[in-house]
Design a protein around this motif. Structure first.
Motif, PDB file in Angstrom:
ATOM      1  N   GLU A  35       0.904  -1.188   0.171  1.00 34.37           N
ATOM      2  CA  GLU A  35      -0.069   0.074   0.022  1.00 34.37           C
ATOM      3  C   GLU A  35       1.004   1.160  -0.172  1.00 34.37           C
ATOM      4  O   GLU A  35       1.970   1.288   0.639  1.00 34.37           O
ATOM      5  CB  GLU A  35      -0.917   0.117   1.300  1.00 34.37           C
ATOM      6  N   LEU A  36       0.394   2.027  -0.888  1.00 32.05           N
ATOM      7  CA  LEU A  36       1.224   3.481  -0.761  1.00 32.05           C
ATOM      8  C   LEU A  36       0.302   4.843  -0.628  1.00 32.05           C
ATOM      9  O   LEU A  36      -0.861   4.794  -1.067  1.00 32.05           O
ATOM     10  CB  LEU A  36       1.728   3.618  -2.003  1.00 32.05           C
ATOM     11  N   MET A  37       0.653   5.367   0.341  1.00 32.82           N
ATOM     12  CA  MET A  37      -0.338   6.607   0.678  1.00 32.82           C
ATOM     13  C   MET A  37       0.437   7.517   0.434  1.00 32.82           C
ATOM     14  O   MET A  37       1.613   8.042   0.815  1.00 32.82           O
ATOM     15  CB  MET A  37      -0.502   6.622   2.116  1.00 32.82           C
ATOM     16  N   VAL A  38      -0.124   8.893  -0.470  1.00 36.81           N
ATOM     17  CA  VAL A  38       0.538   9.995  -0.823  1.00 36.81           C
ATOM     18  C   VAL A  38      -0.488  11.177  -0.557  1.00 36.81           C
ATOM     19  O   VAL A  38      -1.450  11.197  -0.859  1.00 36.81           O
ATOM     20  CB  VAL A  38       0.598   9.895  -2.401  1.00 36.81           C
ATOM     21  N   PRO A  39       0.139  11.896   0.400  1.00 35.44           N
ATOM     22  CA  PRO A  39      -0.543  13.211   0.841  1.00 35.44           C
ATOM     23  C   PRO A  39      -1.229  14.072  -0.215  1.00 35.44           C
ATOM     24  O   PRO A  39      -0.600  14.179  -1.343  1.00 35.44           O
ATOM     25  CB  PRO A  39       0.211  13.842   1.869  1.00 35.44           C
ATOM     26  N   HIS A  40      -2.181  14.691  -0.002  1.00 37.49           N
ATOM     27  CA  HIS A  40      -2.772  15.584  -0.933  1.00 37.49           C
ATOM     28  C   HIS A  40      -1.708  16.696  -1.319  1.00 37.49           C
ATOM     29  O   HIS A  40      -0.913  16.980  -0.310  1.00 37.49           O
ATOM     30  CB  HIS A  40      -4.182  16.139  -0.565  1.00 37.49           C
ATOM     31  N   ALA A  41      -2.067  17.170  -2.541  1.00 37.33           N
ATOM     32  CA  ALA A  41      -0.968  18.173  -3.063  1.00 37.33           C
ATOM     33  C   ALA A  41       0.380  17.833  -2.734  1.00 37.33           C
ATOM     34  O   ALA A  41       1.114  18.508  -2.579  1.00 37.33           O
ATOM     35  CB  ALA A  41      -1.327  19.516  -2.326  1.00 37.33           C
ATOM     36  N   ASP A  84       1.890  11.801  -8.611  1.00 37.99           N
ATOM     37  CA  ASP A  84       1.838  12.766  -7.861  1.00 37.99           C
ATOM     38  C   ASP A  84       0.250  12.783  -7.360  1.00 37.99           C
ATOM     39  O   ASP A  84      -0.517  12.195  -8.027  1.00 37.99           O
ATOM     40  CB  ASP A  84       1.887  14.193  -8.904  1.00 37.99           C
ATOM     41  N   ASN A  85       0.014  13.527  -6.268  1.00 44.64           N
ATOM     42  CA  ASN A  85      -1.336  13.577  -5.819  1.00 44.64           C
ATOM     43  C   ASN A  85      -1.548  15.038  -5.849  1.00 44.64           C
ATOM     44  O   ASN A  85      -1.377  15.938  -5.080  1.00 44.64           O
ATOM     45  CB  ASN A  85      -1.669  13.039  -4.418  1.00 44.64           C
ATOM     46  N   LYS A  86      -2.455  15.684  -7.125  1.00 44.79           N
ATOM     47  CA  LYS A  86      -2.541  16.823  -7.235  1.00 44.79           C
ATOM     48  C   LYS A  86      -4.001  17.224  -6.728  1.00 44.79           C
ATOM     49  O   LYS A  86      -4.623  18.198  -6.955  1.00 44.79           O
ATOM     50  CB  LYS A  86      -2.929  17.222  -8.759  1.00 44.79           C
ATOM     51  N   GLY A  87      -4.591  16.217  -5.822  1.00 44.17           N
ATOM     52  CA  GLY A  87      -5.827  16.543  -5.412  1.00 44.17           C
ATOM     53  C   GLY A  87      -5.969  17.075  -4.123  1.00 44.17           C
ATOM     54  O   GLY A  87      -5.091  17.599  -3.495  1.00 44.17           O
ATOM     55  N   THR A  88      -7.298  17.282  -3.478  1.00 43.55           N
ATOM     56  CA  THR A  88      -7.580  17.920  -2.144  1.00 43.55           C
ATOM     57  C   THR A  88      -7.818  16.696  -0.950  1.00 43.55           C
ATOM     58  O   THR A  88      -7.881  17.287   0.055  1.00 43.55           O
ATOM     59  CB  THR A  88      -8.796  18.629  -2.143  1.00 43.55           C
ATOM     60  N   GLU A  89      -7.480  15.401  -1.321  1.00 41.50           N
ATOM     61  CA  GLU A  89      -7.607  14.397  -0.313  1.00 41.50           C
ATOM     62  C   GLU A  89      -6.565  13.428  -0.432  1.00 41.50           C
ATOM     63  O   GLU A  89      -5.950  13.446  -1.722  1.00 41.50           O
ATOM     64  CB  GLU A  89      -8.711  13.756  -0.157  1.00 41.50           C
TER      65      GLU A  89
END
Length: 159
Positions: A41-47, A99-104
């Motif tokens: 599992e990989l978790m990437v913080p928002h922005a 990349d995580n370009k989202g808000t969550e």
């Protein structure tokens, strides 16, 4: 309840590898699958994103399955998003980055076939990221770690 033997254990790595909001939790390693598959599992913080250079790997495919949020992947110059219930396979040799370009926050399941990379790469890479103390990671150190673990850093973009 009987103990599970090495061939049937669940979540072989209880370790969470983390830095700067990024977290990795291996569910299956190559040592537990005779080298056929690794999964984490990989978790990437928002922005945020993975602060490693775009790269490729010629020895394995990497499939990304969305669990929460939306992760943006750039694969050979094309931006692809992966949300819950969606899957993309990154073929061998494709240059890519995340990349995580989202808000969550985004959480994905990554599957590596065959299992050519494992927790050691992420421990080393995340140490370099942590050592940067908020600045950009030491590119030469990061590239050396990537190469040693079978990843090929992409050439920097030309202007």
């Amino acid at each position: 309840m009987p103990a599970l033997d090495a061939h049937r254990r669940i979540n072989p790595a209880d370790e969470i590898i983390a830095t700067k909001g990024l977290t990795i939790r291996f569910l299956l390693t190559g040592e537990d699958s005779n080298g056929s598959i690794a999964s984490f599992e990989l978790m990437v913080p928002h922005a945020g994103g993975l602060p490693v250079p775009a790269h490729s790997h010629g020895h394995y495919e990497e499939s990304i399955y969305g669990l929460e949020g939306v992760l943006s992947l750039t694969i050979d110059g094309e931006v692809v998003t992966v949300g819950p219930g969606e899957l993309v396979c990154i073929p061998r040799g494709a240059i890519h980055r995340f990349d995580n370009k989202g808000t969550e926050d985004a959480r994905v399941l990554c599957v590596i076939t065959p299992a050519a990379i494992g927790p050691a790469y992420f421990r080393e890479a995340f140490a370099v990221i942590s050592d940067a103390a908020g600045g950009p990671p030491d590119r030469a150190r990061m590239m050396e770690i990537m190469r040693r673990h079978g990843l090929t850093p992409a050439a920097p973009p030309t202007l």
